[in-house]
Scaffold this active site. Structure first.
Site, PDB file in Angstrom:
ATOM      1  N   GLY A 168      -5.863  -3.619   7.876  1.00  0.00           N
ATOM      2  CA  GLY A 168      -6.950  -2.500   7.819  1.00  0.00           C
ATOM      3  C   GLY A 168      -7.895  -2.692   9.029  1.00  0.00           C
ATOM      4  O   GLY A 168      -8.131  -1.882   9.604  1.00  0.00           O
ATOM      5  N   ARG A 184     -15.392  -5.259   0.576  1.00  0.00           N
ATOM      6  CA  ARG A 184     -14.791  -4.919   1.750  1.00  0.00           C
ATOM      7  C   ARG A 184     -13.881  -3.661   1.708  1.00  0.00           C
ATOM      8  O   ARG A 184     -13.347  -3.344   0.714  1.00  0.00           O
ATOM      9  CB  ARG A 184     -13.681  -6.131   1.885  1.00  0.00           C
ATOM     10  CG  ARG A 184     -12.780  -5.956   3.130  1.00  0.00           C
ATOM     11  CD  ARG A 184     -11.383  -5.184   2.730  1.00  0.00           C
ATOM     12  NE  ARG A 184     -10.450  -5.330   3.863  1.00  0.00           N
ATOM     13  CZ  ARG A 184      -9.326  -4.515   3.974  1.00  0.00           C
ATOM     14  NH1 ARG A 184      -8.964  -3.942   3.025  1.00  0.00           N
ATOM     15  NH2 ARG A 184      -8.738  -4.931   4.810  1.00  0.00           N
ATOM     16  N   VAL A 185     -14.000  -2.801   2.688  1.00  0.00           N
ATOM     17  CA  VAL A 185     -13.190  -1.528   2.671  1.00  0.00           C
ATOM     18  C   VAL A 185     -12.234  -1.528   4.084  1.00  0.00           C
ATOM     19  O   VAL A 185     -12.709  -2.042   5.124  1.00  0.00           O
ATOM     20  CB  VAL A 185     -14.269  -0.344   2.921  1.00  0.00           C
ATOM     21  CG1 VAL A 185     -13.539   0.834   3.098  1.00  0.00           C
ATOM     22  CG2 VAL A 185     -15.179  -0.311   1.807  1.00  0.00           C
ATOM     23  N   GLY A 186     -11.229  -1.300   3.610  1.00  0.00           N
ATOM     24  CA  GLY A 186      -9.946  -1.373   4.746  1.00  0.00           C
ATOM     25  C   GLY A 186      -9.931   0.158   5.354  1.00  0.00           C
ATOM     26  O   GLY A 186     -11.004   0.924   5.290  1.00  0.00           O
ATOM     27  N   ASP A 187      -8.757   0.370   6.080  1.00  0.00           N
ATOM     28  CA  ASP A 187      -8.678   1.666   6.685  1.00  0.00           C
ATOM     29  C   ASP A 187      -8.266   2.671   5.892  1.00  0.00           C
ATOM     30  O   ASP A 187      -8.220   3.986   6.131  1.00  0.00           O
ATOM     31  CB  ASP A 187      -7.559   1.185   7.747  1.00  0.00           C
ATOM     32  CG  ASP A 187      -6.078   1.057   6.900  1.00  0.00           C
ATOM     33  OD1 ASP A 187      -6.256   0.136   6.177  1.00  0.00           O
ATOM     34  OD2 ASP A 187      -5.249   1.300   7.475  1.00  0.00           O
ATOM     35  N   THR A 230       1.024  -1.134  -0.014  1.00  0.00           N
ATOM     36  CA  THR A 230       0.035  -0.031   0.028  1.00  0.00           C
ATOM     37  C   THR A 230       0.813   1.207  -0.209  1.00  0.00           C
ATOM     38  O   THR A 230       1.950   1.178   0.565  1.00  0.00           O
ATOM     39  CB  THR A 230      -0.789  -0.021   1.367  1.00  0.00           C
ATOM     40  OG1 THR A 230      -1.795  -0.931   1.118  1.00  0.00           O
ATOM     41  CG2 THR A 230      -1.468   1.201   1.555  1.00  0.00           C
ATOM     42  N   THR A 278      -0.433   1.793   7.078  1.00  0.00           N
ATOM     43  CA  THR A 278      -0.498   0.555   6.216  1.00  0.00           C
ATOM     44  C   THR A 278      -0.442  -0.768   7.126  1.00  0.00           C
ATOM     45  O   THR A 278       0.190  -0.906   8.111  1.00  0.00           O
ATOM     46  CB  THR A 278       0.911   0.637   5.396  1.00  0.00           C
ATOM     47  OG1 THR A 278       0.951  -0.764   4.718  1.00  0.00           O
ATOM     48  CG2 THR A 278       2.173   0.638   5.968  1.00  0.00           C
ATOM     49  N   GLY A 279      -1.018  -1.796   6.771  1.00  0.00           N
ATOM     50  CA  GLY A 279      -1.089  -2.974   7.475  1.00  0.00           C
ATOM     51  C   GLY A 279      -2.546  -3.762   7.320  1.00  0.00           C
ATOM     52  O   GLY A 279      -3.625  -3.416   6.376  1.00  0.00           O
TER      53      GLY A 279
HETATM   54  N1  ASP Z   1      -4.247  -1.123   5.019  1.00  0.00           N
HETATM   55  C1  ASP Z   1      -4.446  -1.730   3.752  1.00  0.00           C
HETATM   56  C2  ASP Z   1      -6.011  -2.370   3.766  1.00  0.00           C
HETATM   57  O1  ASP Z   1      -6.160  -3.220   4.896  1.00  0.00           O
HETATM   58  C3  ASP Z   1      -3.720  -2.798   3.243  1.00  0.00           C
HETATM   59  C4  ASP Z   1      -2.210  -2.406   3.528  1.00  0.00           C
HETATM   60  O2  ASP Z   1      -1.766  -1.711   3.923  1.00  0.00           O
HETATM   61  O3  ASP Z   1      -1.327  -3.472   2.883  1.00  0.00           O
HETATM   62  O4  ASP Z   1      -6.583  -2.399   2.883  1.00  0.00           O
END
Ligand code: ASP
Length: 324
Positions: free
Chosen positions: A247, A221-224, A193, A244-245
């Site tokens: 979410g 699906r929606v992340g952070d 990301t 990043t991580g």
């Molecule tokens: N944070 C992002 C999500 O969960 C993915 C990522 O940072 O790799 O959509």
């Protein structure tokens, strides 16, 4: 004649005033700028071939140089963050724009958000499928609409209406992400990301994040990353953050805003706030953050084994790193 002279004086006074204001606002921050970026936290192996490592380093350096150049020449943090992220979105190495991961249905749904710390204005898009550069549409949501977050079909349609570059969903496809998905069909470790935070010479902080989300995510699906407070936050009073991580964890723990709140309400330094959230609030392996405070201090912390990242400052720092 008298009329012409008065006009000339008024014009002169006007331009002197504008120049004075510009100088004053640049002086408010003593001409200082800082930019940090990430290309995702995850498990990129130290044993990867040098040729591959070099490609990543080169891309991070190029992205950083774009932001540095803009800020150095008096550009705004908003422009720096957008342009850096545009470059990373167009770069197939990263899970944002071209190179985004695959959903469980073999498609791409992209998320992005941007926030301007001067007035807390912000814009975001979630689950877009045809927008080439989601961060630019997020910026337009902020600047051209009275809303903050557009999702799915409505977000794609807004992009068409605002004439941003659109592409077929297959544009985001890369062989590498396809093979990854085909072979594992699992949410792979978070990674790639992209995000950027900048403090410009006028003391304004902007933060932005753009992603294809997590591999094999369920459609919808929606992340952070498109959620202000979770994956992105900026407030000139405190700091700017891009995460990043995993979410789902960053949403539950309101990560980006929590860092700002610890500074605002508990008097934490940027370092204390970032460490508290990354090491004590989130579980080990959740991901990473990059952040800048209003004084130009910066942090790039992660609890995965690697995070693609870089920093450039007006004091002459220019570096990119992957591992600890
Ligand atoms: N944070 C992002 C999500 O969960 C993915 C990522 O940072 O790799 O959509």
């Amino acid at each position: 004649m008298i009329k012409n002279n008065s006009l000339a004086i008024i014009i002169l006074l006007f331009f002197s005033f504008i120049t004075f204001q510009i100088t004053l606002s640049a002086q408010q921050n003593e001409g200082k700028y800082v930019i940090v970026l990430h290309g995702g936290a995850g498990g990129f192996s130290k044993d990867a071939p040098d040729s591959l490592k070099n490609v990543y380093f080169k891309s991070l350096e190029e992205a950083l140089a774009i932001g540095k150049r803009l800020l150095e020449n008096g550009g705004s943090s908003l422009d720096a963050v957008e342009k850096v992220i545009n470059f990373l979105e167009d770069n197939p190495l990263f899970n944002a724009g071209k190179g985004s991961v695959f959903t469980s249905e073999g498609k791409h749904e992209l998320d992005a958000s941007i926030m301007f710390g001067k007035d807390l204005s912000t814009g975001a898009v979630a689950g877009v499928t045809i927008i080439k550069n989601p961060i630019s549409l997020a910026r337009l949501v902020m600047e051209k609409t009275e809303h903050v977050l557009f999702a799915g079909k409505g977000a794609d349609e807004l992009g068409l209406k605002l004439s941003v570059p659109v592409v077929h969903n297959s544009y985001f496809h890369t062989e590498e992400q396809y093979n990854n998905w085909l072979h594992s069909r699992l949410p792979k470790q978070p990674g790639e990301t992209v995000g950027c935070v900048a403090l410009d010479k006028y003391g304004n902080i902007t933060a932005g994040t753009s992603t294809g989300g997590r591999q094999n995510k369920m459609p919808g699906r929606v992340g952070d990353s498109p959620l202000i407070n979770a994956g992105t936050y900026a407030d000139n009073k405190t700091c700017g953050v891009s995460a990043t991580g995993i979410g789902e964890l960053f949403i539950r723990y309101t990560v980006a805003y929590r860092i700002s709140a610890l500074m605002e309400f508990k008097g934490y330094s940027l370092k204390q706030a970032c460490e508290e959230v990354m090491y004590k609030v989130l579980p080990e392996g959740a991901g990473g953050i990059i952040a800048i405070d209003k004084n130009g201090n910066y942090e790039m912390i992660f609890t995965t084994s690697a995070m693609f990242r870089g920093v450039a400052t007006s004091d002459g720092i220019f570096k990119t790193e992957i591992w600890k």
